[in-house]
Motif scaffolding. Structure first.
Motif, PDB file in Angstrom:
ATOM      1  N   LEU A 118       0.830  -1.207   0.000  1.00 30.18           N
ATOM      2  CA  LEU A 118       0.000   0.000   0.000  1.00 30.18           C
ATOM      3  C   LEU A 118       0.872   1.267   0.000  1.00 30.18           C
ATOM      4  O   LEU A 118       0.532   2.263  -0.624  1.00 30.18           O
ATOM      5  CB  LEU A 118      -0.957  -0.010   1.191  1.00 30.18           C
ATOM      6  N   ARG A 119       2.011   1.189   0.651  1.00 31.46           N
ATOM      7  CA  ARG A 119       2.939   2.318   0.647  1.00 31.46           C
ATOM      8  C   ARG A 119       3.470   2.530  -0.778  1.00 31.46           C
ATOM      9  O   ARG A 119       3.546   3.657  -1.264  1.00 31.46           O
ATOM     10  CB  ARG A 119       4.103   2.050   1.615  1.00 31.46           C
ATOM     11  N   MET A 120       3.817   1.443  -1.440  1.00 39.10           N
ATOM     12  CA  MET A 120       4.233   1.512  -2.853  1.00 39.10           C
ATOM     13  C   MET A 120       3.152   2.186  -3.690  1.00 39.10           C
ATOM     14  O   MET A 120       3.436   3.019  -4.548  1.00 39.10           O
ATOM     15  CB  MET A 120       4.362   0.089  -3.417  1.00 39.10           C
ATOM     16  N   GLY A 121       1.904   1.763  -3.438  1.00 38.98           N
ATOM     17  CA  GLY A 121       0.782   2.314  -4.193  1.00 38.98           C
ATOM     18  C   GLY A 121       0.630   3.806  -3.959  1.00 38.98           C
ATOM     19  O   GLY A 121       0.411   4.572  -4.897  1.00 38.98           O
ATOM     20  N   GLY A 122       0.790   4.216  -2.707  1.00 44.16           N
ATOM     21  CA  GLY A 122       0.721   5.638  -2.379  1.00 44.16           C
ATOM     22  C   GLY A 122       1.815   6.414  -3.093  1.00 44.16           C
ATOM     23  O   GLY A 122       1.591   7.515  -3.602  1.00 44.16           O
ATOM     24  N   MET A 123       3.019   5.823  -3.161  1.00 41.43           N
ATOM     25  CA  MET A 123       4.119   6.477  -3.863  1.00 41.43           C
ATOM     26  C   MET A 123       3.800   6.628  -5.352  1.00 41.43           C
ATOM     27  O   MET A 123       4.063   7.672  -5.958  1.00 41.43           O
ATOM     28  CB  MET A 123       5.413   5.671  -3.696  1.00 41.43           C
ATOM     29  N   ALA A 124       3.237   5.578  -5.958  1.00 42.84           N
ATOM     30  CA  ALA A 124       2.926   5.626  -7.391  1.00 42.84           C
ATOM     31  C   ALA A 124       1.865   6.691  -7.658  1.00 42.84           C
ATOM     32  O   ALA A 124       1.968   7.449  -8.632  1.00 42.84           O
ATOM     33  CB  ALA A 124       2.470   4.259  -7.876  1.00 42.84           C
ATOM     34  N   ALA A 125       0.851   6.775  -6.783  1.00 40.23           N
ATOM     35  CA  ALA A 125      -0.196   7.793  -6.962  1.00 40.23           C
ATOM     36  C   ALA A 125       0.405   9.184  -6.820  1.00 40.23           C
ATOM     37  O   ALA A 125       0.101  10.095  -7.608  1.00 40.23           O
ATOM     38  CB  ALA A 125      -1.316   7.573  -5.943  1.00 40.23           C
ATOM     39  N   ALA A 126       1.286   9.366  -5.840  1.00 37.35           N
ATOM     40  CA  ALA A 126       1.930  10.669  -5.653  1.00 37.35           C
ATOM     41  C   ALA A 126       2.795  11.025  -6.862  1.00 37.35           C
ATOM     42  O   ALA A 126       2.857  12.188  -7.281  1.00 37.35           O
ATOM     43  CB  ALA A 126       2.775  10.654  -4.384  1.00 37.35           C
ATOM     44  N   GLN A 127       3.461  10.031  -7.438  1.00 37.87           N
ATOM     45  CA  GLN A 127       4.284  10.273  -8.629  1.00 37.87           C
ATOM     46  C   GLN A 127       3.412  10.738  -9.801  1.00 37.87           C
ATOM     47  O   GLN A 127       3.793  11.635 -10.550  1.00 37.87           O
ATOM     48  CB  GLN A 127       5.021   8.981  -9.029  1.00 37.87           C
ATOM     49  N   LEU A 128       2.255  10.104  -9.942  1.00 39.68           N
ATOM     50  CA  LEU A 128       1.355  10.483 -11.037  1.00 39.68           C
ATOM     51  C   LEU A 128       0.876  11.917 -10.827  1.00 39.68           C
ATOM     52  O   LEU A 128       0.892  12.738 -11.753  1.00 39.68           O
ATOM     53  CB  LEU A 128       0.174   9.510 -11.117  1.00 39.68           C
ATOM     54  N   VAL A 144      -6.982  16.499 -17.432  1.00 38.52           N
ATOM     55  CA  VAL A 144      -8.289  15.890 -17.145  1.00 38.52           C
ATOM     56  C   VAL A 144      -8.161  14.369 -17.158  1.00 38.52           C
ATOM     57  O   VAL A 144      -8.613  13.668 -16.246  1.00 38.52           O
ATOM     58  CB  VAL A 144      -9.344  16.358 -18.183  1.00 38.52           C
ATOM     59  N   LEU A 145      -7.505  13.863 -18.201  1.00 39.72           N
ATOM     60  CA  LEU A 145      -7.292  12.421 -18.332  1.00 39.72           C
ATOM     61  C   LEU A 145      -6.515  11.879 -17.131  1.00 39.72           C
ATOM     62  O   LEU A 145      -6.860  10.844 -16.542  1.00 39.72           O
ATOM     63  CB  LEU A 145      -6.508  12.165 -19.633  1.00 39.72           C
ATOM     64  N   GLY A 146      -5.459  12.608 -16.769  1.00 38.61           N
ATOM     65  CA  GLY A 146      -4.610  12.179 -15.664  1.00 38.61           C
ATOM     66  C   GLY A 146      -5.346  12.157 -14.334  1.00 38.61           C
ATOM     67  O   GLY A 146      -5.154  11.247 -13.519  1.00 38.61           O
ATOM     68  N   GLN A 147      -6.205  13.138 -14.113  1.00 34.47           N
ATOM     69  CA  GLN A 147      -6.953  13.174 -12.844  1.00 34.47           C
ATOM     70  C   GLN A 147      -7.920  11.996 -12.760  1.00 34.47           C
ATOM     71  O   GLN A 147      -8.097  11.407 -11.689  1.00 34.47           O
ATOM     72  CB  GLN A 147      -7.711  14.504 -12.691  1.00 34.47           C
ATOM     73  N   LEU A 148      -8.524  11.641 -13.902  1.00 35.36           N
ATOM     74  CA  LEU A 148      -9.400  10.463 -13.926  1.00 35.36           C
ATOM     75  C   LEU A 148      -8.608   9.209 -13.544  1.00 35.36           C
ATOM     76  O   LEU A 148      -9.058   8.386 -12.735  1.00 35.36           O
ATOM     77  CB  LEU A 148      -9.977  10.251 -15.335  1.00 35.36           C
ATOM     78  N   ALA A 149      -7.421   9.081 -14.137  1.00 31.52           N
ATOM     79  CA  ALA A 149      -6.585   7.903 -13.857  1.00 31.52           C
ATOM     80  C   ALA A 149      -6.176   7.877 -12.386  1.00 31.52           C
ATOM     81  O   ALA A 149      -6.189   6.818 -11.738  1.00 31.52           O
ATOM     82  CB  ALA A 149      -5.354   7.913 -14.762  1.00 31.52           C
ATOM     83  N   LEU A 150      -5.818   9.049 -11.879  1.00 32.31           N
ATOM     84  CA  LEU A 150      -5.405   9.139 -10.481  1.00 32.31           C
ATOM     85  C   LEU A 150      -6.532   8.691  -9.548  1.00 32.31           C
ATOM     86  O   LEU A 150      -6.294   7.985  -8.555  1.00 32.31           O
ATOM     87  CB  LEU A 150      -4.995  10.589 -10.174  1.00 32.31           C
ATOM     88  N   GLY A 151      -7.772   9.091  -9.881  1.00 29.84           N
ATOM     89  CA  GLY A 151      -8.928   8.655  -9.095  1.00 29.84           C
ATOM     90  C   GLY A 151      -9.053   7.135  -9.081  1.00 29.84           C
ATOM     91  O   GLY A 151      -9.298   6.529  -8.026  1.00 29.84           O
ATOM     92  N   LEU A 152      -8.832   6.507 -10.239  1.00 23.53           N
ATOM     93  CA  LEU A 152      -8.911   5.044 -10.311  1.00 23.53           C
ATOM     94  C   LEU A 152      -7.835   4.399  -9.429  1.00 23.53           C
ATOM     95  O   LEU A 152      -8.106   3.444  -8.700  1.00 23.53           O
ATOM     96  CB  LEU A 152      -8.738   4.568 -11.759  1.00 23.53           C
ATOM     97  N   VAL A 153      -6.617   4.948  -9.505  1.00 23.91           N
ATOM     98  CA  VAL A 153      -5.502   4.375  -8.739  1.00 23.91           C
ATOM     99  C   VAL A 153      -5.797   4.476  -7.239  1.00 23.91           C
ATOM    100  O   VAL A 153      -5.664   3.491  -6.501  1.00 23.91           O
ATOM    101  CB  VAL A 153      -4.167   5.083  -9.080  1.00 23.91           C
ATOM    102  N   ARG A 154      -6.209   5.671  -6.804  1.00 27.39           N
ATOM    103  CA  ARG A 154      -6.471   5.848  -5.370  1.00 27.39           C
ATOM    104  C   ARG A 154      -7.602   4.941  -4.895  1.00 27.39           C
ATOM    105  O   ARG A 154      -7.501   4.313  -3.847  1.00 27.39           O
ATOM    106  CB  ARG A 154      -6.814   7.313  -5.089  1.00 27.39           C
TER     107      ARG A 154
END
Lengths: 240, 240
Positions: free
Chosen positions: A24-34, A127-137
């Motif tokens: 989950l920490r890895m996932g948080g890092m990936a979302a922050a990177q995006l 806009v596209l990136g924010q949609l993707a970020l929502g999916l990741v989170r």
């Protein structure tokens, strides 16, 4: 009531929890990177982009460590029912690592974009990136909560991201056709959009692994299928 | 001299060999898919492209099966030294699966290209594809033979593929600038070239896993580093 081997079982379980936390920490890092990559595109900030690119190594290293630790845990000989959890952990860590790669790619191309005058076409990318970020989170939350229903909702929302990607792709093509001078920067934007669309696919993979974790090999419910019957002439093909 | 548990150890080893065979069979399928995809681009054969796209499911299914079986094997509690082999097997199967995806993507885009009049620019794609195919075949041989030196040679040759990709990418951009009517088909070719370049990266990953299998975590020898110091303005960025 105390079970035999209570101590061993408990420490195995602690190790599992620790690994879940790591993923989950890895996932948080990936979302922050995006998030950071989307910001640097807007801000045209080369130094920040370089930091994002460098940070990706930390996610890569963490994925190697996690998969190594997950396997060590497997070798301790857990019960067969843990197989599903171990497989899901390995796959989810690998999908997170790929999301981090794509975020770093967006940052990398942003520095290339900064060599040319600013283009107004980065708004659609955001806009596209924010949609993707929502999916990741949301999919990371579903994994954290062992929530197959929430995971299924993420899976369904990927179609929205695909539609947005298609629109942006077509829009960029028209700019390229109208003005040959923007072909090179728009090519960067095409690849950046593709990177973000792929992030959605990896969020979907994670969602499917959460489903698998909860329900085993029971069939996944159907999801809105992208209509591919007449995509052959479309430049924005959905790829794997 | 008969060891205790000789029967169990032997059947564990047989299972290992069977799984290695499965992974190599997967690799052979992925290489055949790439070869077929390159052929259909040249022949403009939509029906054959559809078969390639459908075949990809077989590789995906095999990867799921293999990773499941590898984990079942791990759960039988082998010795710790097998950890390396198990991790390498999982990662190599996953890289092969990705190579299959990229080959299917090339086939998918070929049907899109066939909607437009033939372009002379597919020759460069074929040269690129043949280079990638060579890397895939040679790295599978290196895995089969447990040959870290051969794997290291594959790793070095990826720079050649990258150089070829850069050339093709730039060539395609000039066509797009000269004639707006070819922008859409050339965009397909750009993405197809990118797919093939990524196949080289996955062959390199497999090579690194063969090295890891033979030498453990000993540092890999350095390889010719792509010069990225002045790539920022380049449209053919090497991505992850």
């Amino acid at each position: 009531m105390t079970q035999p081997h209570d101590h061993i079982v408990k420490s195995y379980d602690e190790e599992r929890q620790r690994l879940l936390g790591e993923i989950l920490r890895m996932g948080g890092m990936a979302a922050a990177q995006l998030q950071a990559a989307l910001d640097v595109v807007e801000r045209r900030d080369d130094a920040a982009a370089a930091r994002i690119i460098a940070n990706d190594e930390a996610i890569d290293a963490l994925e190697k460590e996690v998969s190594h630790d997950v396997m060590k845990l497997a070798l301790r000989g857990p019960m067969a029912r843990d197989l599903r959890e171990i497989l899901a952990a390995l796959r989810i860590a690998s999908d997170i690592e790929r999301i981090g790669d794509y975020a770093a790619n967006v940052a990398k191309r942003s520095t290339a974009l900064n060599q040319a005058p600013p283009l107004p076409h980065t708004r659609g990318l955001n806009v596209l990136g924010q949609l993707a970020l929502g999916l990741v989170r949301d999919v990371l939350d579903a994994y954290r909560g062992n929530d197959a229903t929430a995971a299924q909702r993420v899976r369904e929302r990927d179609a929205e991201l695909d539609a947005q990607y298609t629109g942006l792709f077509r829009e960029l093509l028209t700019y390229m056709m109208e003005d040959a001078r923007v072909i090179t920067p728009c090519t960067h934007l095409l690849f950046m959009a593709k990177n973000i669309e792929r992030i959605g696919d990896h969020a979907t993979n994670i969602a499917e692994n959460v489903w698998f974790l909860v329900h085993g090999d029971d069939a996944l419910p159907p999801r809105e299928k992208r209509d591919e019957t007449n995509t052959v002439a479309r430049p924005d093909l959905n790829e794997n």
